[in-house]
Design an enzyme around this catalytic site. Structure first.
Site, mmCIF file in Angstrom:
data_model
loop_
_atom_site.group_PDB
_atom_site.id
_atom_site.type_symbol
_atom_site.label_atom_id
_atom_site.label_comp_id
_atom_site.label_asym_id
_atom_site.label_seq_id
_atom_site.Cartn_x
_atom_site.Cartn_y
_atom_site.Cartn_z
ATOM 1 N N LEU A 127 37.812 38.168 33.985
ATOM 2 C CA LEU A 127 38.543 37.435 34.937
ATOM 3 C C LEU A 127 38.248 37.786 36.244
ATOM 4 C CD1 LEU A 127 41.995 35.983 34.378
ATOM 5 C CD2 LEU A 127 41.057 36.625 36.840
ATOM 6 N N HIS A 231 43.282 49.435 38.975
ATOM 7 C CA HIS A 231 42.823 49.078 40.427
ATOM 8 C C HIS A 231 43.834 48.391 41.134
ATOM 9 C CE1 HIS A 231 40.434 47.564 43.855
ATOM 10 N NE2 HIS A 231 39.572 48.372 43.508
#
Length: 338
Positions: A127, A231
């Site tokens: 994505l 992240h």
């Protein structure tokens, strides 16, 4: 402005490549490599073309299209069954407990064990939303469209589903986890290993990776600190996964240490709550915000709508109807917007 999700086409190669260059590394499913992206599109075309049901080793690539301009501004992917061509490796975090009678002490050591426990699962991944479009819920549209696609083609997906989140990447594009563990065995930096994996697959992991458990206490402080953390740009994605019913069950990515989230496919919120309805109107001027999905396989498309649903019938607004090319009498899948 209206956006829709649709199946990726050959002409989407260039925008996919341009988006891949914006990922910043560590994004294995969207490598900045034309040949690798073309191979993904070819594999996706084959999956969309297969009409019979049943699980096979397939990949579906979807894109987010601005219907006013035709520009592709995002993408996502669905893997039907991982670990069929190559083993699907994860690190499983576990604990070894030992007791010393002489010292009258119990010692607990956290360990990383190389595992293929998730082999055979379906996977949602890849994505990416163009930085210029990160508003208006388009990331949510990309993410949830995958579940509506699965709901419309349930027989082609496994009973368990996973999502790997990118781990911590430093300012230089390196991975503290990789540098503290795998990099010592492979003699290559994270960027090189990540690119190799994205383009050629990770069979080299099976060939070279140490098979014995790793004591976490023996890793560097920076490597330990990265274990199981997404992240910073992936924190919102992690929250979306949790809202859908995914959970972190102590599996992490072997490259960057990012968390792997898992769920039972039929318990994913969007899949569980999606219902089929007949379109009885295409000019609703008010209604509840919903996701609407229509079509099968290569004809699949999905968009936001203002809709009024009653029983197995739904009225949708004209903007959505135009974006999805819907007419009265068509059958769609609908689910409330979170």
């Amino acid at each position: 402005m209206s956006f829709r999700i649709r199946a990726a086409r050959d002409e989407d190669l260039q925008p996919l490549y341009e988006m891949a260059k914006l990922t910043g590394g560590g994004f294995t499913n969207l490598p900045p490599d034309r040949a690798a992206l073309k191979a993904k599109l070819d594999r996706s075309h084959a999956a969309f073309a297969r009409a019979d049901d049943g699980i096979a080793d397939e990949l579906f690539v979807l894109v987010l299209e601005n219907t006013a301009t035709g520009e592709v501004r995002g993408t996502c992917q669905i893997f039907t069954q991982v670990g069929q061509r190559y083993p699907f490796y994860s690190y499983r975090i576990g604990t070894l407990t030992q007791h010393s009678q002489e010292l009258d002490r119990t010692f607990r050591a956290d360990m990383l064990t190389l595992a293929t426990d998730l082999e055979g699962c379906s996977e949602v991944g890849g994505l990416f939303l163009h930085p210029g479009e990160r508003a208006g819920g388009l990331g949510m549209l990309l993410a949830r469209s995958r579940y509506l696609f699965i709901a419309k083609h349930r027989a082609r997906f496994a009973d368990r589903i996973l999502a790997e989140l990118r781990g911590i990447i430093d300012e230089a594009g390196g991975s503290p986890f990789w540098d503290g563990l795998a990099g010592r065995f492979f003699g290559m930096n994270f960027q090189d290993a990540d690119q190799f994996n994205a383009v050629r697959g990770h069979q080299f992991i099976a060939d070279l990776f140490p098979k014995h458990p790793i004591y976490i206490a023996m890793l560097s402080e920076t490597a330990r600190a990265a274990i199981g953390l997404p992240h910073p740009s992936g924190r919102a994605a992690m929250r979306m996964l949790e809202n859908e019913g995914f959970a972190f069950e102590n599996y992490i990515d072997i490259f960057d240490g990012g968390p792997t989230m898992t769920a039972r496919t039929d318990q994913v919120r969007t899949i569980r709550e999606a219902v089929s309805a007949e379109v009885v109107g295409t000019d609703a001027d008010r209604g509840e915000p919903m996701l609407v999905a229509a079509g099968r396989l290569a004809d699949f498309r999905c968009a936001y709508a203002k809709a009024r649903a009653e029983g197995d019938q739904v009225e949708i607004d004209s903007v959505c109807a135009t974006a999805l090319d819907l007419r009265v009498g068509d059958t769609v899948n609908i689910v409330g917007r979170l």
